[in-house]
Scaffold this motif. Sequence first.
Motif, PDB file in Angstrom:
ATOM      1  N   TYR A 157      -4.335   9.958  -0.163  1.00 44.14           N
ATOM      2  CA  TYR A 157      -4.313   9.316  -1.503  1.00 44.14           C
ATOM      3  C   TYR A 157      -3.659   7.974  -1.339  1.00 44.14           C
ATOM      4  CZ  TYR A 157      -5.778  13.971  -3.283  1.00 44.14           C
ATOM      5  OH  TYR A 157      -6.547  15.180  -3.243  1.00 44.14           O
ATOM      6  N   VAL A 158      -4.415   6.962  -2.049  1.00 50.09           N
ATOM      7  CA  VAL A 158      -4.052   5.314  -1.857  1.00 50.09           C
ATOM      8  C   VAL A 158      -3.772   4.655  -3.237  1.00 50.09           C
ATOM      9  CG1 VAL A 158      -4.224   3.097  -0.686  1.00 50.09           C
ATOM     10  CG2 VAL A 158      -4.692   5.600   0.470  1.00 50.09           C
ATOM     11  N   SER A 159      -2.957   3.977  -3.399  1.00 44.85           N
ATOM     12  CA  SER A 159      -2.898   3.034  -4.343  1.00 44.85           C
ATOM     13  C   SER A 159      -1.908   1.617  -4.041  1.00 44.85           C
ATOM     14  CB  SER A 159      -2.100   3.759  -5.819  1.00 44.85           C
ATOM     15  OG  SER A 159      -1.938   2.813  -6.873  1.00 44.85           O
ATOM     16  N   LEU A 160      -2.674   0.703  -4.472  1.00 43.51           N
ATOM     17  CA  LEU A 160      -1.944  -0.689  -3.984  1.00 43.51           C
ATOM     18  C   LEU A 160      -1.464  -1.090  -5.305  1.00 43.51           C
ATOM     19  CD1 LEU A 160      -5.261  -2.006  -2.421  1.00 43.51           C
ATOM     20  CD2 LEU A 160      -3.179  -0.659  -1.336  1.00 43.51           C
ATOM     21  N   LEU A 161      -0.118  -1.588  -5.044  1.00 44.95           N
ATOM     22  CA  LEU A 161       0.721  -2.480  -6.016  1.00 44.95           C
ATOM     23  C   LEU A 161       0.493  -4.082  -5.503  1.00 44.95           C
ATOM     24  CD1 LEU A 161       2.865  -2.868  -8.095  1.00 44.95           C
ATOM     25  CD2 LEU A 161       4.619  -2.488  -6.269  1.00 44.95           C
ATOM     26  N   ILE A 162      -0.291  -4.486  -6.543  1.00 42.79           N
ATOM     27  CA  ILE A 162      -0.719  -6.183  -6.102  1.00 42.79           C
ATOM     28  C   ILE A 162       0.562  -7.027  -6.470  1.00 42.79           C
ATOM     29  CG2 ILE A 162      -2.280  -7.711  -7.225  1.00 42.79           C
ATOM     30  CD1 ILE A 162      -3.568  -5.180  -5.897  1.00 42.79           C
ATOM     31  N   SER A 163       0.927  -7.570  -5.467  1.00 43.69           N
ATOM     32  CA  SER A 163       1.862  -8.583  -5.389  1.00 43.69           C
ATOM     33  C   SER A 163       1.436 -10.070  -5.584  1.00 43.69           C
ATOM     34  CB  SER A 163       2.704  -8.461  -3.955  1.00 43.69           C
ATOM     35  OG  SER A 163       1.986  -8.732  -2.927  1.00 43.69           O
ATOM     36  N   GLN A 217       0.826  -1.056   0.103  1.00 42.89           N
ATOM     37  CA  GLN A 217       0.075  -0.044  -0.012  1.00 42.89           C
ATOM     38  C   GLN A 217       0.938   1.409  -0.083  1.00 42.89           C
ATOM     39  OE1 GLN A 217      -3.748   0.646   2.405  1.00 42.89           O
ATOM     40  NE2 GLN A 217      -2.320   1.849   3.653  1.00 42.89           N
ATOM     41  N   TYR A 218       0.764   1.994  -1.095  1.00 46.95           N
ATOM     42  CA  TYR A 218       1.380   3.395  -1.200  1.00 46.95           C
ATOM     43  C   TYR A 218       0.191   4.457  -0.921  1.00 46.95           C
ATOM     44  CZ  TYR A 218       5.366   1.270  -3.920  1.00 46.95           C
ATOM     45  OH  TYR A 218       6.210   0.610  -4.196  1.00 46.95           O
ATOM     46  N   SER A 219       0.611   5.086   0.306  1.00 43.39           N
ATOM     47  CA  SER A 219      -0.280   6.089   0.646  1.00 43.39           C
ATOM     48  C   SER A 219       0.492   7.569   0.926  1.00 43.39           C
ATOM     49  CB  SER A 219      -0.810   5.816   1.861  1.00 43.39           C
ATOM     50  OG  SER A 219      -0.119   5.644   3.089  1.00 43.39           O
ATOM     51  N   SER A 220      -0.315   8.536   0.554  1.00 42.48           N
ATOM     52  CA  SER A 220       0.221  10.114   0.976  1.00 42.48           C
ATOM     53  C   SER A 220      -0.879  10.944   0.808  1.00 42.48           C
ATOM     54  CB  SER A 220       1.115  10.295  -0.298  1.00 42.48           C
ATOM     55  OG  SER A 220       1.844  11.678  -0.206  1.00 42.48           O
ATOM     56  N   ILE A 266       4.386   6.113  -7.694  1.00 39.13           N
ATOM     57  CA  ILE A 266       3.891   5.067  -8.695  1.00 39.13           C
ATOM     58  C   ILE A 266       4.522   4.931  -9.958  1.00 39.13           C
ATOM     59  CG2 ILE A 266       1.962   4.552 -10.379  1.00 39.13           C
ATOM     60  CD1 ILE A 266      -0.116   5.700  -8.216  1.00 39.13           C
ATOM     61  N   LYS A 267       5.214   6.019 -10.292  1.00 38.98           N
ATOM     62  CA  LYS A 267       6.173   6.054 -11.516  1.00 38.98           C
ATOM     63  C   LYS A 267       7.687   5.568 -11.502  1.00 38.98           C
ATOM     64  CE  LYS A 267       4.205  10.092 -13.864  1.00 38.98           C
ATOM     65  NZ  LYS A 267       4.372  11.488 -14.377  1.00 38.98           N
ATOM     66  N   ASN A 268       8.012   5.629  -9.859  1.00 42.40           N
ATOM     67  CA  ASN A 268       9.326   5.148  -9.525  1.00 42.40           C
ATOM     68  C   ASN A 268       9.154   4.389  -8.188  1.00 42.40           C
ATOM     69  OD1 ASN A 268      11.216   6.801 -11.414  1.00 42.40           O
ATOM     70  ND2 ASN A 268       9.754   8.182 -10.631  1.00 42.40           N
ATOM     71  N   PRO A 269       8.577   3.304  -8.473  1.00 40.77           N
ATOM     72  CA  PRO A 269       8.101   2.260  -7.259  1.00 40.77           C
ATOM     73  C   PRO A 269       9.411   2.083  -6.236  1.00 40.77           C
ATOM     74  CG  PRO A 269       8.007   1.066  -9.138  1.00 40.77           C
ATOM     75  CD  PRO A 269       8.167   2.325  -9.534  1.00 40.77           C
ATOM     76  N   MET A 270      10.408   1.725  -6.862  1.00 41.15           N
ATOM     77  CA  MET A 270      11.779   1.371  -6.245  1.00 41.15           C
ATOM     78  C   MET A 270      12.187   2.784  -5.385  1.00 41.15           C
ATOM     79  SD  MET A 270      11.546  -1.664  -6.568  1.00 41.15           S
ATOM     80  CE  MET A 270      13.056  -2.153  -5.837  1.00 41.15           C
ATOM     81  N   GLU A 271      11.818   3.880  -5.605  1.00 40.77           N
ATOM     82  CA  GLU A 271      12.167   4.874  -5.176  1.00 40.77           C
ATOM     83  C   GLU A 271      11.611   5.183  -3.950  1.00 40.77           C
ATOM     84  OE1 GLU A 271      12.795   9.771  -6.056  1.00 40.77           O
ATOM     85  OE2 GLU A 271      12.776   8.062  -7.895  1.00 40.77           O
ATOM     86  N   ASN A 272      12.336   5.818  -2.741  1.00 35.56           N
ATOM     87  CA  ASN A 272      11.653   6.531  -1.547  1.00 35.56           C
ATOM     88  C   ASN A 272      11.386   7.714  -1.672  1.00 35.56           C
ATOM     89  OD1 ASN A 272      11.872   3.904   0.097  1.00 35.56           O
ATOM     90  ND2 ASN A 272      13.951   4.238   0.419  1.00 35.56           N
ATOM     91  N   VAL A 273      10.019   8.125  -2.077  1.00 32.27           N
ATOM     92  CA  VAL A 273       9.502   9.643  -2.431  1.00 32.27           C
ATOM     93  C   VAL A 273       9.040  10.106  -0.953  1.00 32.27           C
ATOM     94  CG1 VAL A 273       7.775  10.881  -3.370  1.00 32.27           C
ATOM     95  CG2 VAL A 273       8.939   8.728  -4.638  1.00 32.27           C
ATOM     96  N   LYS A 274       9.472  11.414  -0.806  1.00 34.19           N
ATOM     97  CA  LYS A 274       9.032  11.996   0.563  1.00 34.19           C
ATOM     98  C   LYS A 274       7.559  12.167   0.581  1.00 34.19           C
ATOM     99  CE  LYS A 274       9.504  16.544   2.787  1.00 34.19           C
ATOM    100  NZ  LYS A 274      10.248  18.074   2.765  1.00 34.19           N
ATOM    101  N   ASP A 275       7.059  11.903   1.751  1.00 32.01           N
ATOM    102  CA  ASP A 275       5.553  12.004   2.258  1.00 32.01           C
ATOM    103  C   ASP A 275       5.102  10.729   1.695  1.00 32.01           C
ATOM    104  OD1 ASP A 275       5.916  14.487   3.616  1.00 32.01           O
ATOM    105  OD2 ASP A 275       5.764  15.440   1.583  1.00 32.01           O
ATOM    106  N   VAL A 276       5.524   9.795   1.076  1.00 31.61           N
ATOM    107  CA  VAL A 276       4.735   8.488   0.705  1.00 31.61           C
ATOM    108  C   VAL A 276       5.091   7.224   1.716  1.00 31.61           C
ATOM    109  CG1 VAL A 276       4.428   7.007  -1.230  1.00 31.61           C
ATOM    110  CG2 VAL A 276       4.642   9.230  -1.914  1.00 31.61           C
TER     111      VAL A 276
END
Length: 274
Positions: free
Chosen positions: A221-227, A160-163, A173-183
């Motif tokens: 705001y939420v998006s799920l990366l289905i694993s 779960q990605y939330s911010s 979402i565009k860079n899922p391996m990157e640690n983005v601030k506030d996410v």
Amino acid sequence: MTKLLLVFLTLTTMSFAQLVDAIALTVNDQPITLYDIEKRKVEANLPRDKAVAQLIDEVLFEQLVEEHNITADIFDVNNYLEKIAASNGMDLYTFKSIVKQKYQDYSAYEEQTRQMIIRQKLTDKLVRGNIKIATEDDLKIYYENNKNLFSTASTVRAVQYSSPSNEALQKAIKNPMENVKDVKKANIELNQANLNPQLRYILNETKVNQFTPVFTSNKQYVSLLISQKGNSQTLAFEDVKDRIFNMIMQDREKKYLKDYFEKLKLSADIKIVR
């Protein structure tokens, strides 16, 4: 010398443009140009003969739509979408909000739906009374032979990605391996039986290793990366019999229409120009 070269290049360009726009063939006096063919070859990655065949089918289809005076407007589109929303336990507004997240150009989705409705209206008119209606026995046989088509995962694992920032979430979402601030990221497991219809629809429409459309939850705001999707369960026959009926009838309609268009081609006035 320079002027002569410019004149030559201009004339060559004009000749090429005229050639590209030249008529390759006509279907009942409606032209298909060389440009149409080349464009379809590139867009659909087709050899020339298949691109031409596809374009001929489309022209014949458009002519039939005009002949039978078939139209579809925004009311038809909304009625169609309302039925899809209701079948998934949602109202039209909620369903549209999900679609708008999935498609960047919602107007293109509406146009695609409108064209689909026109095709269905024409299909209904052409096949009415010409194909056999599927019986209960037909439905049961199809169900028994294709149970894999009627299974759904009871559990879904995801990241779960939330911010609080939609912009930050889109970047993640565009860079899922990157640690983005506030996410924030969190591993979660969901049981579909406990979910609302909106989220259940989103999960079933999203493939493994893909992100769901963005939705809001608890002011985030939420998006799920289905694993992973697990514990697959086959849906009961009674729950899917309407869907099976539609699938069987669509297959029969496609076969009828294929034969219909093949016969239509034989009677159409198709002239090869070049």
